[in-house]
Write a protein that holds these residues in place. Structure first.
Motif, PDB file in Angstrom:
ATOM      1  N   ILE A   1      -7.618  -5.591   4.225  1.00  0.00           N
ATOM      2  CA  ILE A   1      -7.985  -4.214   3.879  1.00  0.00           C
ATOM      3  C   ILE A   1      -8.305  -3.371   5.116  1.00  0.00           C
ATOM      4  O   ILE A   1      -7.776  -2.289   5.298  1.00  0.00           O
TER       5      ILE A   1
ATOM      6  N   LEU B   1      -9.806   2.044  -1.760  1.00  0.00           N
ATOM      7  CA  LEU B   1      -9.400   0.805  -1.093  1.00  0.00           C
ATOM      8  C   LEU B   1     -10.623  -0.110  -1.106  1.00  0.00           C
ATOM      9  O   LEU B   1     -11.645   0.201  -0.500  1.00  0.00           O
TER      10      LEU B   1
ATOM     11  N   ASP C   1     -12.757  -3.717  -0.832  1.00  0.00           N
ATOM     12  CA  ASP C   1     -12.893  -5.048  -0.250  1.00  0.00           C
ATOM     13  C   ASP C   1     -14.029  -5.724  -1.024  1.00  0.00           C
ATOM     14  O   ASP C   1     -15.190  -5.411  -0.818  1.00  0.00           O
TER      15      ASP C   1
ATOM     16  N   THR D   1      -5.613   2.600  -6.704  1.00  0.00           N
ATOM     17  CA  THR D   1      -6.649   1.657  -6.255  1.00  0.00           C
ATOM     18  C   THR D   1      -5.961   0.409  -5.725  1.00  0.00           C
ATOM     19  O   THR D   1      -5.015  -0.080  -6.340  1.00  0.00           O
ATOM     20  N   ILE D   2      -6.444  -0.071  -4.600  1.00  0.00           N
ATOM     21  CA  ILE D   2      -5.952  -1.364  -4.100  1.00  0.00           C
ATOM     22  C   ILE D   2      -7.191  -2.215  -3.878  1.00  0.00           C
ATOM     23  O   ILE D   2      -8.109  -1.790  -3.180  1.00  0.00           O
TER      24      ILE D   2
ATOM     25  N   THR E   1      -2.930   3.351   6.010  1.00  0.00           N
ATOM     26  CA  THR E   1      -2.771   4.325   4.924  1.00  0.00           C
ATOM     27  C   THR E   1      -3.176   5.703   5.407  1.00  0.00           C
ATOM     28  O   THR E   1      -2.506   6.702   5.117  1.00  0.00           O
TER      29      THR E   1
ATOM     30  N   ILE F   1      -4.900  -2.248   5.910  1.00  0.00           N
ATOM     31  CA  ILE F   1      -4.362  -1.248   4.988  1.00  0.00           C
ATOM     32  C   ILE F   1      -5.048   0.113   5.154  1.00  0.00           C
ATOM     33  O   ILE F   1      -4.380   1.138   5.135  1.00  0.00           O
ATOM     34  N   ILE F   2      -6.379   0.143   5.362  1.00  0.00           N
ATOM     35  CA  ILE F   2      -7.045   1.464   5.419  1.00  0.00           C
ATOM     36  C   ILE F   2      -6.524   2.312   6.585  1.00  0.00           C
ATOM     37  O   ILE F   2      -6.017   3.402   6.360  1.00  0.00           O
TER      38      ILE F   2
ATOM     39  N   ALA G   1       0.802  -1.228   0.000  1.00  0.00           N
ATOM     40  CA  ALA G   1       0.000   0.000   0.000  1.00  0.00           C
ATOM     41  C   ALA G   1       0.830   1.270   0.000  1.00  0.00           C
ATOM     42  O   ALA G   1       0.438   2.276  -0.585  1.00  0.00           O
TER      43      ALA G   1
END
Length: 783
Positions: A108, A249, A251, A93-94, A124, A120-121, A79
């Protein structure tokens, strides 16, 4: 604009095996330029038929993370590079893709257990706000949005007006497309987040809305797609260019294929929609990977429309394939890997998103015009007005007259470097040629000047009328606005008096009225007060009267002790207590250091006063370097340094405490929901067994304690007792789940309205018996 061309990056993450799962065999080879994952499927000799399936499958990825990989490593490798691009002005975008239970949400969003499990969110968000704080060269604004797509409908999870008890209560988001094929999401709110804390609170609000809207029958996280988007715009002070970038992000819903048998109704609809939207995602990806396809079917589903510029567009895109590698799920893992291989072929072109701010542009142009006018005045020595004066016109008429009379072929008409004069001369000559002079010899300039005068008069009047019109329009608009404001204020007053809580829609950090939610806060001397801005959530399982009936309370106590999550709650409680103590300690230390610095400053001032007095009384002595003062200054510097270090740690602790409190809340809600599901199941079982029990109503033996406890409960004290019995711990008490908030609709489990024991009514007594039986069941299970 700068452009970055590259294929979508694809990573794989293998989920750790559960206790009872049998490991499938796979190996990871990190040697080549691209690491590869090899999965072997054993040949099964079943019923004498030889199974001719392939044995070994090999897939290449950018990087493969095995079962031990920790969340921070995932963030740093996957990320962080995307977040860096987004800060530089590119879109990113992930998205996580894989079957249900393979770890998408964990990757995520993160786990609810430990602070180190953040996904990740949250990481980030921390990283982005950290970077923005360090960069003072630009002005940044940050917004977030959180969209959920379920059965092809979009829902806004950050709707600030209410907590939804069902997904259908959330605002519906629809897709609009403009003439340039850009996608706009109507009804999706963009909430401003000025710092990490606000952004995290919004994330938790969204997650909570998503969790409450689940029905016990289906866990929403695996049945819907969720897209959390961070929008950043930046501008250098004084510059006209604005950079805008966004980071999605995503999911995705579980990718497992639905067996067409044995499932019907609601679940089948869901499964159809999920498989369809993932199928369309796959179609878009196949179309993008083929060289000469002109049409890409983005419009087929909401998901592909929203992610249009992330797939084959202006974006740095990354995909994480999550794989569950136990024997039962091997084939699903293989199909996830196959999908990933196709995604890896797509090429995206990320362009720096810069645009010009029109207002700044206008201001710049006006300035430029003024500068040019000034420059002209300097060169010609005359100030320019747009009209030629009367004398100038007469002068020009004379010049033209002499020029026309002069028969010398070399004579020239020289009016200087003034375009207005040159134009006038040409017009004048044309008129002379077209209308030879009449005997009246009326000079042309007089003609023109008279005409000019009447024209000017007309123009002036026109201008005045226009001006009045504009003024009237403005006044009317103002009146309308004023009326609307008064109307709104009135309706707001009415609404408030009617007892509904109105949340200001404009502010993203919301707090419900204090009475409704004891907001948890603690203060450290003069340090900041921590109080979260996410509204406390009322407990989802509540009986009709806004109270939890006695029976389910008792059962909840037993259920709670037995539940794995309550261990997590205990651990988190301990950790939270440590962090609180640490923060308290730090707060005290910070105050000490601050006082010390102030004392040292005081001593320096005294010292300076003394020396000044000395110098006055003894002027012959030169003022020399004062080592004592220098020494004091050095001490101050040292103290300041340690103050800074402690301040940093203090901030970190604050974020962690916030996070832990929110995590605990999540776990508690989950526990509550699990109980609710279990309770309604038990109720169904009991309903079936009831007929046998009713036969002997009078032999009901009831636990005397149970009756006693029922007598303490007056109807209105119920909410408090429940609150205390939920978690008896002062550190968490005021953070507990509250009951009795009339504004929320909740689902009520069928048997949670058990009446108070021994009413003499056989139905109720049977209920009591049933409860005791259920309780014995639980205790046996525990035993």
């Amino acid at each position: 604009a700068a452009m970055v061309k590259e294929t979508i990056r694809v990573y794989a993450r293998v989920k750790p095996l559960g206790r009872r799962q049998q490991a499938g065999s796979y190996s990871i080879d990190n040697e080549e330029p691209l690491p590869s994952l090899e999965i072997s499927v054993p040949r099964d000799l079943a019923d004498g038929f030889i199974n001719n399936k392939r044995e070994n499958y090999k897939f290449k990825f950018q990087k493969i993370f095995d079962q031990e990989a920790k969340q921070d490593v995932i963030f740093d490798s996957i990320a962080k590079p995307v977040a860096e691009c987004v800060l530089a002005g590119y879109n990113g975008t992930i998205f996580a893709y894989g079957q249900t239970g393979s770890g998408k949400t964990f990757t995520i969003t993160g786990g609810a257990e430990r602070y180190s499990d953040r996904g990740i969110i949250p990481r980030t968000l921390s990283y982005i706000f950290d970077q923005l704080q360090k960069d003072s060269s630009k002005v940044y604004t940050t917004h977030v949005s959180y969209l959920e797509i379920y059965n092809e409908c979009g829902y806004d999870l950050l709707d600030p007006r209410h907590e939804a008890s069902r997904m259908e209560d959330l605002p519906k988001v629809t897709i609009m497309e403009d003439s340039d094929q850009n996608i706009h999401l109507k009804n999706l709110s963009l909430q401003q987040a000025t710092n990490e804390e606000e952004a995290l609170n919004l994330l938790f609000l969204g997650d909570t809305n998503r969790m409450i809207a689940e029905t016990p029958m289906n866990q929403a996280s695996s049945r819907s797609h969720c897209i959390f988007t961070i929008h950043i715009s930046s501008k250098e002070p004084g510059s006209a260019t604005i950079r805008r970038s966004k980071l999605h992000l995503v999911d995705l819903a579980g990718s497992e294929r639905v067996a067409k048998t044995g499932i019907g109704g609601h679940l089948l609809t869901e499964a159809k929609y999920i498989n369809l939207s993932l199928h369309y995602l796959e179609q878009v990806i196949i179309a993008l990977a083929e060289k000469n396809r002109s049409h890409i079917p983005y419009r087929n589903s909401m998901m592909t429309s929203v992610l249009r510029d992330s797939l084959g567009g202006n974006c740095m895109t990354t995909m994480i394939s999550t794989l569950a590698m136990d024997k039962r799920n091997i084939d699903e893992s293989i199909s996830t890997c196959r999908f990933a291989q196709r995604v890896a072929l797509i090429k995206n072109e990320a362009v720096l998103n810069e645009e010009i701010d029109p207002r700044l542009m206008i201001a710049q142009l006006k300035k430029e015009i003024q500068d040019l006018k000034d420059e002209l005045a300097l060169v010609t020595g005359k100030q320019r007005t747009s009209e030629l004066s009367q004398e100038e016109l007469l002068q020009l008429d004379e010049l033209i007259e002499t020029f026309l009379k002069d028969n010398d072929p070399d004579s020239s008409l020289d009016v200087g470097a003034d375009m207005r004069k040159i134009k006038y001369c040409f017009v004048h000559m044309k008129q002379i040629i077209n209308h030879p002079r009449t005997s009246g010899k009326k000079l042309l300039s007089q003609d023109i000047s008279e005409e000019n005068n009447s024209n000017e008069e007309l123009e002036k009047l026109k201008g005045l009328v226009q001006q009045r019109d504009n003024e009237i329009n403005i006044l009317v608009t103002m009146l309308k606005k004023e009326k609307k404001r008064v109307r709104d204020a009135l309706s707001q007053l009415n609404a408030t008096s009617a007892g509904s809580t109105i949340l200001e829609q404009s502010s993203p950090s919301m707090s419900l009225e204090e009475s409704q939610s004891p907001s948890r806060c603690f203060s450290l001397k003069e340090e900041k007060v921590f109080s979260p801005s996410v509204p406390r959530l009322p407990c989802p399982s509540r009986a009709a009267g806004g109270k939890m009936s006695l029976g389910s309370q008792e059962a909840f106590e037993v259920f709670k002790q037995d539940h794995a999550d309550s261990i997590t709650v205990e651990d988190n409680k301990q950790l939270l207590k440590q962090r609180f103590d640490e923060a308290k300690c730090l707060g005290e230390k910070l105050n000490e250091v601050r006082n010390k610095i102030n004392q040292l400053k005081g001593r320096i001032i005294q010292r300076q006063i003394q020396r000044a007095a000395l110098a006055v009384s003894n002027p012959s002595e030169e003022l020399t370097f004062d080592s004592v003062e220098e020494n004091l200054r050095m001490q101050i510097e040292e103290e300041k340094k340690s103050y800074k270090v402690m301040q940093g740690r203090f901030k970190g602790l604050k974020v962690e405490i916030e996070h832990l409190q929110l995590l605990m809340e999540k776990v508690k809600m989950k526990l509550q929901k699990d109980f609710e599901v279990w309770w309604s199941e038990e109720a169904k079982k009991i309903q079936q067994e009831k007929p046998e029990m009713v036969t002997s109503p009078n032999t009901a033996t009831v636990d005397p304690q149970f009756i006693r406890s029922s007598q303490h409960l007056s109807p209105n004290s119920s909410s408090d007792t429940t609150r205390d019995s939920l978690y008896e711990d002062p550190a968490v008490k005021n953070n507990s789940i509250t009951f009795g908030n009339p504004t929320l609709k909740t689902r009520t489990p069928p048997s949670s309205s058990t009446s108070i024991p021994l009413t003499g009514d056989s139905q109720a007594d049977a209920d009591i018996l049933a409860f005791i039986k259920a309780r014995q069941n639980i205790l046996q299970k525990k035993g």
